[in-house]
Design an enzyme around this catalytic site. Structure first.
Site, mmCIF file in Angstrom:
data_model
loop_
_atom_site.group_PDB
_atom_site.id
_atom_site.type_symbol
_atom_site.label_atom_id
_atom_site.label_comp_id
_atom_site.label_asym_id
_atom_site.label_seq_id
_atom_site.Cartn_x
_atom_site.Cartn_y
_atom_site.Cartn_z
ATOM 1 N N ASP A 108 50.087 22.117 77.032
ATOM 2 C CA ASP A 108 50.794 22.277 78.355
ATOM 3 C C ASP A 108 51.662 23.512 78.466
ATOM 4 O OD1 ASP A 108 51.450 21.542 80.740
ATOM 5 O OD2 ASP A 108 53.118 20.051 80.008
ATOM 6 N N GLY A 131 60.578 16.801 83.576
ATOM 7 C CA GLY A 131 59.205 16.877 83.488
ATOM 8 C C GLY A 131 58.697 15.595 83.775
#
Ligand SMILES: *[C@@H]1O[C@H](CO)[C@@H](O)[C@H](O)[C@H]1NC(C)=O
Ligand SMILES: *[C@@H]1O[C@H](CO)[C@@H](O)[C@H](O)[C@H]1NC(C)=O
Length: 983
Positions: free
Chosen positions: A793, A675
């Site tokens: 997210d 990420g």
């Protein structure tokens, strides 16, 4: 009187008198105590935990949690149990609290119906039951409560008609009515003879109401706020009503089917009536197919007028210059209409304008250079018009500008170098114009803040790629395709470390593909096709853990490639038209076979090489962190706090050494994901426990510290079967990691875009079940958690699947803990002091393509933002299209793309989804029509969730319930009919 009766009543007396000996209770308070205890018995969610004090027998009821008494302390006047995660039904005995004036059970999980007996609470002034899961009708008895001022039943599952008594009982003191977000039907029962004299605020948005806006509303002369957005009303805009309500401030009539006067041709009468409203601030009329022109009388409206939404209508003619009289305007949205003529330069007189959206009209002429004087402008969207001329130099004055969208016009000239002074830009899209010349170095140098994307594609740009592009180290996507750019690709582009999407195709670029491009850690899509690139394809590209799409076709690349690593999923399409390439990709010329001893030498070399690399890697990791430490990025104070954090989590200790062993020294072969802030490794602890270790990249400095803490904070507060649970957290100044159980079925992402087969390997039933799990998890975060959490997210890679394909939401690195404010004030405050991070780190909440549009416009994160991301997720699952790809290939969001097909012809999408997900038919299976119905409903849900206006999006609870019904239906199609699952 018989003996029996006497005996019973004296026994009663004894019971009543007995406690008086101990406390101050008398008969009245005992009566209230009994009512409260009966209420408690209707709660089945561990009442002890929430209502602890209620069960301790010695305590007087006036000291119970949420209870307020009158001054004599003998009667309950207020019961305030909002936001306490209570589950259960509302006991009818509450109606015995005869002095109750405030009843607030908002934001809980009360189900069942609203007891009609509450109509006996004659002293009631406030009744607030918002955000529960109440069903059934609104009892007519509520309407006869003559002291009731505030009634909030919004965001439930109420059905049926609004009882007439509420609006039409002759003695009403109601000033504030909110019935929004239910499934109410019928007309608004404010008949001509009815009066709601005291009404100030009426909110009925998101229901199924029909009929006109009642004329009798004109009797409510104190009306300030009217919101009927998203209903199926009919008739003309309420000009006559508005005429009589001079205090009106907020008027929301979007998506209501209302039309303009004179057969939908004349907006003037309505705007003329609005002239009376001297406090008007907001007018929303979007999505009504309103006809006519925007009348110039708009310039006579109150100068308090600040926000106008007229998008998605059929308005024609030109934009009246008189609009510039509205000096306090901040937001003007006229997009998706039929406006023509030129943009009035007078707009620049409105100094406070923050957002101008005029996209998707037929505006002609040049962009007025005066627009450069609007010093607060943050968003300017003039895309999809017929604008000519060049981009005004004066835009250099727009120091607050964050989004500039001028795509799909006929703009020519060069990019003015002064545009580089717009140093706050996040998105710049000038694509599909006729802009020529070089990309000015000054411009690019000033844009180091661009955080989302730069799109200059399909223009006539020429010359080399400026080295300064490399300064955009937060940018996610660069599209310079279909121009005449030449020269080499600068290796410095490798410094755009956040880059996920790079498209340089259709230019005349030469030279090799630089190694650092392949090392871009988040790169997913790389398109360099149709250029003149030469040389070998760097191995770094093949080793990329993130790359999923690659197009190198029609260049002059040479050398051999294998079907390994990132290339395993690619086909010949990615490489065709390169005569010098050979290798094992199917369809490609095989390379000249190496002799055996070459291979042996290679193996020895590899062996010699591999061992030191491993040590080096670990050494570097530690060394780098040490340097960080010396640089005092995390002070000693931080350490102790983190240490506390770990202790608070009270999870088993796993040492750094154990993690190294478990993951083979964080070997890249253990890498299962990355990420923005770090990498995830899989590993096995002693005793065969499989784990996933999320290591925060120390290179990101203070940002990781923040992110790590946030994730700890969230994980500490959440317990839910659809949210990932942490095994432990490791935190030292130089190393921060979270350890989770390894999810055997990976992420949803890997199932949606599998490497080997052609489509997803999930059935529709599984997908619905996954969506349902995610919705449940998120609903918990939004409504059930002790502190509300906004995930920020949601996307397929953040949804993990355990062995039985239950979905778990993960990655709380940028989540927000929020409190305060109702859903409407979605701009909830952050309670951690870290919110300042967002602007400085340039970190927008969430991932490109999934971020709600309002986030780019300065709004704080909200639960409605998560709903948007969730909607995108549903649409992505059903269409099989990544939102980013739609954005770059079609130039619109996935929502717009689907919506266009929805109003046009949805059949192809349905057919395709059917092909990909529907299982082969079995006897008790559904017909393909039933499957289609489910797909249709999901698409509709996705569209509803991704509406531009946050207030129009459903609540998470509703979404969860809706999907749950689909899931039930799929699990047991015979017991339910499809009608049950329609929205
Ligand atoms: C109950 O409340 C009263 C008034 O607020 C207070 O004086 C008293 O100490 C409280 N009793 C207990 C047991 O908390
Ligand atoms: C009902 O409670 C919610 C919060 O729980 C609040 O936002 C809302 O304003 C209240 N409604 C009324 C009419 O007071």
């Amino acid at each position: 009187m018989s003996f029996c009766t006497f005996a019973r009543s004296s026994f009663l007396c004894l019971v009543i008198l007995f406690p008086v000996v101990y406390g101050e209770d008398n008969a009245r308070s005992l009566n209230d105590r009994a009512a409260l205890l009966s209420f408690m018995s209707g709660i089945d969610s561990d009442p002890e935990k929430v209502l602890g004090s209620w069960s301790s027998s010695g305590l007087h009821i006036c000291n119970w949690t949420g209870v307020t008494c009158n001054s004599a302390r003998d009667q309950v006047v207020k019961l305030d149990l909002g936001r306490r995660s209570l589950e259960g039904t509302i006991s009818v005995e509450l109606s015995n609290l005869s002095s109750l004036s405030v009843l607030d059970l908002s934001e809980n999980f009360f189900r069942g119906s609203i007891p009609a007996e509450l109509g006996a609470l004659s002293m009631l002034t406030h009744l607030n039951l918002t955000y529960n899961v109440l069903e059934g009708n609104i009892p007519a008895e509520i309407g006869f409560l003559s002291h009731l001022e505030y009634l909030d039943l919004s965001s439930n599952r109420l059905v049926g008609q609004i009882p007439e008594s509420l609006f039409c009982n002759g003695s009403s003191s109601l000033s504030n009515i909110d019935l929004s977000e239910n499934s109410l039907t019928g007309k608004i029962p404010l008949w001509n003879h009815c009066k709601l004299i005291g009404l100030k605020r009426l909110q009925l948005w998101s229901n199924w109401l029909v009929g006109p806006i009642p004329q009798a509303l004109a009797n409510s002369t104190k009306l300030k706020w009217l919101d009927v957005t998203s209903n199926s009303l009919s008739g003309e805009l309420p000009a006559a009503t508005v005429d009589k309500t001079p205090q009106l401030q907020y008027l929301y009539l979007s998506y209501t089917n209302l039309i303009s006067q004179n057969g939908n041709t004349d907006l003037e009468p309505f705007f003329v009536s609005l002239v009376n409203c001297s406090n008007l601030q907001t007018l929303e009329l979007a999505g009504n197919n309103l006809g006519g022109q925007l009348p110039s009388v708009i310039g006579n409206l109150s100068t308090t007028f600040a926000v106008l939404h007229l998008e998605e209508n059929l308005l024609s003619g030109s934009i009246p210059p008189s609009i510039s009289n509205l000096v306090n305007f901040t937001f003007l949205n006229l997009s998706s209409n039929l406006f023509n003529g030129s943009i009035p330069p007078e707009l620049s007189r409105i100094g406070g304008l923050e957002r101008i959206c005029l996209s998707n009209n037929s505006l002609t002429g040049e962009i007025p250079s005066a627009l450069g004087n609007i010093s607060h402008l943050g968003l300017l969207d003039l895309s999809r018009n017929k604008l000519l001329g060049s981009i005004p130099d004066s835009f250099s004055n727009l120091s607050q500008l964050r989004r500039l969208m001028l795509y799909e016009n006929n703009l020519s000239g060069t990019i003015p170098p002064s545009l580089g002074k717009c140093t706050n830009l996040e998105i710049l899209d000038l694509s599909h114009n006729k802009i020529s010349g070089m990309i000015p170095i000054e411009v690019v140098a000033g844009w180091s803040s661009l955080t989302l994307y730069l799109n200059l594609s399909s223009n006539l740009l020429q010359g080399p790629l400026p080295l300064e592009l490399s300064k955009m180290n937060m940018i996610l996507a660069i599209d310079l395709s279909s121009n005449n750019l030449s020269g080499a690709i600068p290796p410095q582009l490798g410094s755009c470390i956040a880059l996920e999407y790079l498209n340089l195709s259709g230019n005349s670029l030469q030279g090799p593909l630089p190694l650092p491009i392949g090392r871009l850690f988040y790169l997913r899509v790389l398109d360099l096709s149709s250029n003149h690139l030469v040389g070998e394809i760097p191995e770094s590209l093949q080793a990329s853990p993130t790359l999923t799409e690659l197009n190198l076709s029609f260049n002059n690349f040479s050398g051999s490639i294998t079907k390994d690593g990132a290339f395993a999923t690619l086909t010949i399409d990615s490489f065709q038209g390169n005569s010098g390439l050979c290798g094992s990709i199917p369809g490609m010329t095989t390379c000249w076979k190496k002799r055996k001893h070459h291979l042996v030498i290679l193996q020895i070399l590899l062996l010699l090489f591999l061992t030191p690399t491993l040590c080096f890697f670990v050494y570097r990791l530690r060394n780098k962190s040490k340097r960080r430490h010396l640089a005092a990025s995390f002070g000693a104070g931080e350490l102790s706090k983190d240490e506390q954090e770990r202790k608070q989590l009270e999870y088993p200790r796993i040492s750094y050494q154990q993690l190294i062993e478990a993951t083979n020294g964080f070997n890249s072969s253990s890498l299962i994901g990355s990420g923005r802030l770090g990498h995830v490794y899989k590993g096995t602890l002693k005793g065969n426990r499989r784990i996933a270790v999320k290591v925060f990249d120390p290179g990101m400095g203070v940002e990781i510290c923040t992110s790590f803490k946030r994730e700890c904070q969230v994980l500490k507060r959440t317990r839910h079967r659809n949210l990932i649970r942490v095994i432990t957290a490791c935190s030292s100044p130089e190393f921060k990691a979270l350890v989770f159980p390894l999810m055997p079925n990976g992420s949803l992402e890997t199932h949606l875009y599998p490497s080997h087969s052609s489509g997803p390997n999930l059935s529709l039933a599984q997908l619905v079940s996954i969506c349902s799990d995610v919705a449940e998890g998120v609903a918990y975060l939004h409504h059930h958690c002790p502190v509300r959490v906004v995930h920020c997210d949601l996307k397929p890679s953040n949804i993990l699947l355990d062995e039985d394909m239950t979905a778990l939401v993960t990655d709380f690195g940028i989540a927000r803990l929020v409190k305060g404010g109702g859903e409407d004030e979605a701009i909830t405050r952050t309670i951690d002091s870290l919110s300042t991070m967002d602007s400085t780190a340039g970190l927008l909440y969430g991932s490109f393509g999934y971020i709600a549009p309002e986030y780019g416009m300065g709004k704080r994160s909200s639960t409605k933002g998560d709903i948007y991301s969730f909607g995108v997720l549903i649409l992505e699952i059903l269409t099989g299209k990544r939102p980013t790809d739609v954005m770059f290939h079609q130039g619109s969001s996935l929502h717009e793309w689907v919506k266009r097909r929805y109003s046009d012809d949805l059949e192809p999408i349905m057919e395709e989804a059917l092909l990909r997900f529907a299982p082969p038919p079995t006897p008790r299976n559904h017909s393909s029509n039933a499957w289609k119905q489910i797909i249709l409903e999901l698409i509709e849900l996705g569209l509803i969730c991704t509406q531009n206006s946050p207030s129009m999006r459903p609540s998470t609870l509703d979404v969860a319930l809706e999907i749950d019904r689909l899931k039930q239906y799929l699990a047991n199609p015979t017991t339910l009919t499809l009608e049950d699952v329609s929205c």
